[in-house]
Write a protein that holds these residues in place. Structure first.
Motif, mmCIF file in Angstrom:
data_model
loop_
_atom_site.group_PDB
_atom_site.id
_atom_site.type_symbol
_atom_site.label_atom_id
_atom_site.label_comp_id
_atom_site.label_asym_id
_atom_site.label_seq_id
_atom_site.Cartn_x
_atom_site.Cartn_y
_atom_site.Cartn_z
ATOM 1 N N GLN A 197 90.305 53.136 42.111
ATOM 2 C CA GLN A 197 90.712 51.783 42.477
ATOM 3 C C GLN A 197 89.471 50.918 42.431
ATOM 4 O OE1 GLN A 197 93.619 50.443 43.021
ATOM 5 N NE2 GLN A 197 93.077 48.473 43.929
ATOM 6 N N LEU A 200 86.032 52.656 43.083
ATOM 7 C CA LEU A 200 86.078 53.688 44.114
ATOM 8 C C LEU A 200 87.091 54.772 43.774
ATOM 9 C CD1 LEU A 200 86.129 51.383 47.269
ATOM 10 C CD2 LEU A 200 84.151 52.181 45.972
ATOM 11 N N ARG A 201 86.753 55.996 44.104
ATOM 12 C CA ARG A 201 87.711 57.098 43.973
ATOM 13 C C ARG A 201 88.792 56.967 45.035
ATOM 14 N NH1 ARG A 201 86.248 61.510 40.801
ATOM 15 N NH2 ARG A 201 84.149 61.355 39.937
ATOM 16 N N VAL A 202 89.992 57.370 44.661
ATOM 17 C CA VAL A 202 91.153 57.251 45.541
ATOM 18 C C VAL A 202 91.572 58.635 46.009
ATOM 19 C CG1 VAL A 202 93.588 56.587 45.628
ATOM 20 C CG2 VAL A 202 91.936 55.133 44.439
ATOM 21 N N THR A 250 90.016 55.453 50.154
ATOM 22 C CA THR A 250 89.030 55.497 49.086
ATOM 23 C C THR A 250 87.736 56.144 49.554
ATOM 24 O OG1 THR A 250 88.295 53.260 49.669
ATOM 25 C CG2 THR A 250 89.964 53.453 47.939
ATOM 26 N N MET A 294 87.243 46.634 50.428
ATOM 27 C CA MET A 294 88.636 46.773 49.995
ATOM 28 C C MET A 294 89.478 45.517 50.208
ATOM 29 S SD MET A 294 89.207 49.650 48.545
ATOM 30 C CE MET A 294 91.001 49.787 48.647
ATOM 31 N N GLN A 298 92.898 48.369 52.552
ATOM 32 C CA GLN A 298 92.803 49.640 53.266
ATOM 33 C C GLN A 298 92.513 49.340 54.720
ATOM 34 O OE1 GLN A 298 90.012 52.609 51.795
ATOM 35 N NE2 GLN A 298 90.113 53.778 53.701
ATOM 36 N N GLY A 479 86.510 47.536 45.605
ATOM 37 C CA GLY A 479 87.830 48.156 45.662
ATOM 38 C C GLY A 479 88.860 47.502 44.775
#
Length: 737
Positions: A197, A200-202, A250, A294, A298, A479
């Motif tokens: 996202q 960033l890794r989700v 994330t 984000m 989030q 994000g």
């Protein structure tokens, strides 16, 4: 004898739940009992920490094992857990059977009434499509679940998962003999269909699954059957989740490390906070760190029974003060390795060599420790003077508090390029950014932390939100959330877009520099700031106060028209209607005059500053700025001046920083005088045309103030040296609705 999973768990559960009926904690016990947890030697503190990076099949995560390490360090060195009572289960050990067996054997089998239990999970989660014949009453046809190490399989290239349902975790929690249970779930279930996202890794597995073992529901039924009647309808303690039901959890990237954004922010706050922080305050502070990354996509959630106290982890830390680091290993009598724990990730990213720490609760003869090198969250330190003998030797687990913060003077922006940009676009963008001196790095890939993304709106928009302008260039948070007022017109050349965005880039860097001065936890400047709404009587919206300063003047609230509790205890970040009149109440709780300044970004994306009146003819004098005398308070804007501070008419987030120092902000005021609307004879709220210049002047002023108290380090032309005794920056974030 070989036991299958179900038989083994059944046997352990039978023992554990039987103990619950004998030793269940009296539910009418007063909250004060929770403060005394550590003083009761018969009560244990147990933790099971699960983190999975290595899922294989091309779906690995990066920061889950780091989460486990941060939680373990927090529990041992901040909350007094015995290391032998903490079980970590990571990667290859974290199979379905490994997790459930560890929960039953380490927690249910051992926990007794009154014990404190922590369960943490970092890894993938997703939704499971449940056939109607299994759960006929399920209306949506989906249930959330976490994914173990062995939970992902590929069938003809199609991913499928075998999950531990969240409902199963709740039942395991209710099976414990104690009510003092906290579950931290740094995962999410809703998926956008991607593993990334923005930058960033989700932690939402990008595919739902139709695979659910009926044995899972059989196991749930057995858990329910063994629950005593007293547990019927109760909750599994407190559950802290990284994101809402339709949001994504994330992972944050640091220099040399990755971690769950939620876990990092949560543990950072708990390292620096005062004892027994209310849960909603903890989550609000955590959300404040997540928001700039984000953008409200989030938001951590809490689930707890109304009968449960809202004290974080149900524990009173052994040491009442927080810390920014602890010694993780000792090399000799003067050198050690420390782990940075109590700083937000953006500050760790630039935390410089030569910074100074003192051992917590140290005697006057204790020697300061100087940071000599750093790799991610680990740093080498040595005693500043080798000629003196410290009163106390260095020891593993010793807590360290910040004294001097060294920041590099050459800080720029790191911009990532949207992977969906064509090659020629990336080449042109890199060339255009090279002409902007405040941009220090342009990344096309990699694991480095970034400040923003240049990309196409279509890359980050859902199909339902796309318009005819979806192919235009814009700036995005790490994000993937679009920054206000950055969308260009269709057909714009990428070099033109970057030139158009230059003022926004300068504003982003200014905000970044303001953020590097935040020190609510470590500052020794005693003051308190309350954000109030005027509707028409004042009511408190949010309050911040330095928590480490020695308050020598007890300041009572003498404003009888202010309702202190109306909004301060509401879960979630404050929400303020558009057009609301605001004011800030500033209170000097010490014995030294304080100068102040208020800066920020409003919901329409404009940089603003409150400037008090001053006497133009008295240049460079301490008398040319308004200050707060010891034991006194001030309001900004003052009611008598007729100036009003009103929230923007644009919905969005506002971020304001209130800064106090023991010396006047001379450089900052000189910079503000360059704004055409600047007036000398009255207080005003200015729109900043030059926020970056203001930010740099502010850092110079804070270093000048620090020169009055810093006796350890000589000035360095490459660094700002800031003394926690000389300044304090408090942060206010609220949503305009």
């Amino acid at each position: 004898m070989k036991w299958d999973r179900r038989t083994f768990l059944q046997t352990l559960l039978t023992w554990g739940v039987a103990q619950e009926s004998l030793t269940r904690l009296n539910p009418t016990q007063q909250f004060q009992k929770y403060y005394q947890t550590l003083a009761e030697p018969t009560h244990r503190k147990l933790a099971l920490l699960v983190g999975i990076n290595d899922y294989g099949q091309g779906f690995n995560l990066k920061g889950c094992v780091t989460d486990v390490e941060r939680q373990k360090d927090l529990l041992i060195h901040r909350f007094g857990f015995n290391p032998q009572d903490i079980l970590t289960v990571t990667d290859k050990e974290a199979t379905r059977q490994g997790i459930e067996t560890a929960f039953v054997e380490h927690l249910i089998k051992q926990a007794k009434a009154g014990d404190v239990v922590i369960f943490h999970f970092s890894g993938y989660g997703n939704y499971i499509n449940i056939p109607p014949d299994i759960v006929p009453t399920l209306t949506k046809g989906q249930l959330p679940g976490i994914i173990a190490k062995d939970g992902i399989t590929l069938n003809n290239g199609n991913p499928s998962t075998d999950n531990i349902l969240e409902d199963t975790l709740r039942l395991l929690g209710r099976s414990l003999s104690t009510d003092k249970v906290t579950m931290v779930l740094d995962t999410s279930y809703h998926s956008s269909g991607h593993t990334v996202q923005g930058n960033l890794r989700v932690r939402s597995f990008p595919y739902p699954t139709d695979n659910i073992e009926r044995e899972e529901f059989t196991f749930q039924a057995e858990l329910k059957q063994k629950l005593p009647k007293s547990k019927a309808g109760t909750n599994a303690g407190i559950i802290l989740s990284a994101a809402g039901s339709q949001q994504l959890a994330t992972e944050i990237k640091g220099n040399g490390f990755s971690a769950g954004l939620f876990t990092y922010a949560l543990t950072q706050h708990l390292w620096s906070t005062v004892p027994a922080s209310r849960l909603n305050i903890t989550l609000n502070k955590t959300t404040e760190q997540i928001l700039p990354i984000m953008g409200g996509k989030q938001e951590p959630q809490q689930e707890n029974s109304p009968s449960q106290p809202l004290f974080t982890y149900y524990l009173l830390p052994p040491v009442s003060q927080g810390a920014e680091a602890f010694i993780s290993s000792v090399e000799d009598s003067a050198r050690a390795t420390m782990t940075l724990t109590g700083f937000p990730a953006n500050i760790v990213r630039y935390y410089g060599t030569n910074s100074i720490f003192y051992p917590l609760n140290s005697s006057s003869s204790s020697l300061p420790l100087q940071l000599r090198s750093r790799n991610g969250l680990t740093a080498k330190v040595r005693q500043l003077s080798s000629e003196q003998t410290p009163s106390e030797p260095l020891a593993v687990g010793q807590l360290l508090q910040e004294s001097l913060r060294c920041l590099p003077q050459s800080i720029g922006l790191t911009v990532a390029l949207d992977p969906q940009l064509q090659r020629i676009e990336r080449v042109d963008a890199t060339s255009a950014f090279s002409a902007i001196d405040i941009v220090s790095d342009v990344l096309t890939e990699g694991e480095q932390p970034i400040d923003c993304i240049l990309g196409l709106r279509s890359s980050f928009s859902s199909p339902s939100s796309q318009t005819q302008e979806t192919g235009t260039y814009s700036l995005f948070l790490p994000g993937g959330v679009q920054l206000p007022n950055t969308l260009g017109k269709s057909g714009e050349a990428i070099k033109s877009a970057i030139e158009r965005l230059r003022p926004t880039l300068e504003k982003l860097l200014a905000m970044k520099l303001w953020g590097l001065t935040l020190n609510e936890g470590s500052s020794q400047v005693p003051w308190r700031v309350t954000l109030e709404g005027l509707d028409p009587k004042p009511y408190a919206i949010e309050q911040r106060q330095t928590i480490r300063a020695k308050i020598k003047t007890v300041q009572q609230n003498t404003d009888e028209n202010t309702n202190e509790t109306s909004a301060l205890n509401v879960p979630g970040l404050p929400k303020v209607p558009r057009g609301t009149r605001l004011r800030y109440r500033l209170e000097n709780l010490g014995e030294q005059p304080l100068y102040y300044l208020v800066l920020g970004i409003n919901s329409s994306g404009k940089a603003i500053a409150y400037v008090p009146p001053y006497e133009e003819e008295i240049e460079a004098s301490e008398n040319d700025q308004r200050l707060i005398e010891p034991g006194m308070k001030d309001f900004i804007p003052a009611t008598s001046t007729g100036l009003t501070w009103t929230t923007s008419s644009t919905k969005g987030w506002e971020h304001i920083v209130a800064i106090a120092a023991i010396a006047p902000f001379q450089k900052t005021l000189e910079t503000l005088k360059g704004i055409s609307e600047f007036k000398t004879d009255k207080d005003q709220i200015l729109t900043l045309e030059n926020p970056l210049e203001v930010a740099k002047a502010l850092l110079q002023d804070l270093e000048t103030a620090s020169n009055q108290t810093n006796t350890l380090l000589d000035p360095n032309p490459d660094s700002y040296i800031l003394d926690v005794k000389a300044w304090s920056t408090l942060s206010f974030i609220y949503q305009v609705i």
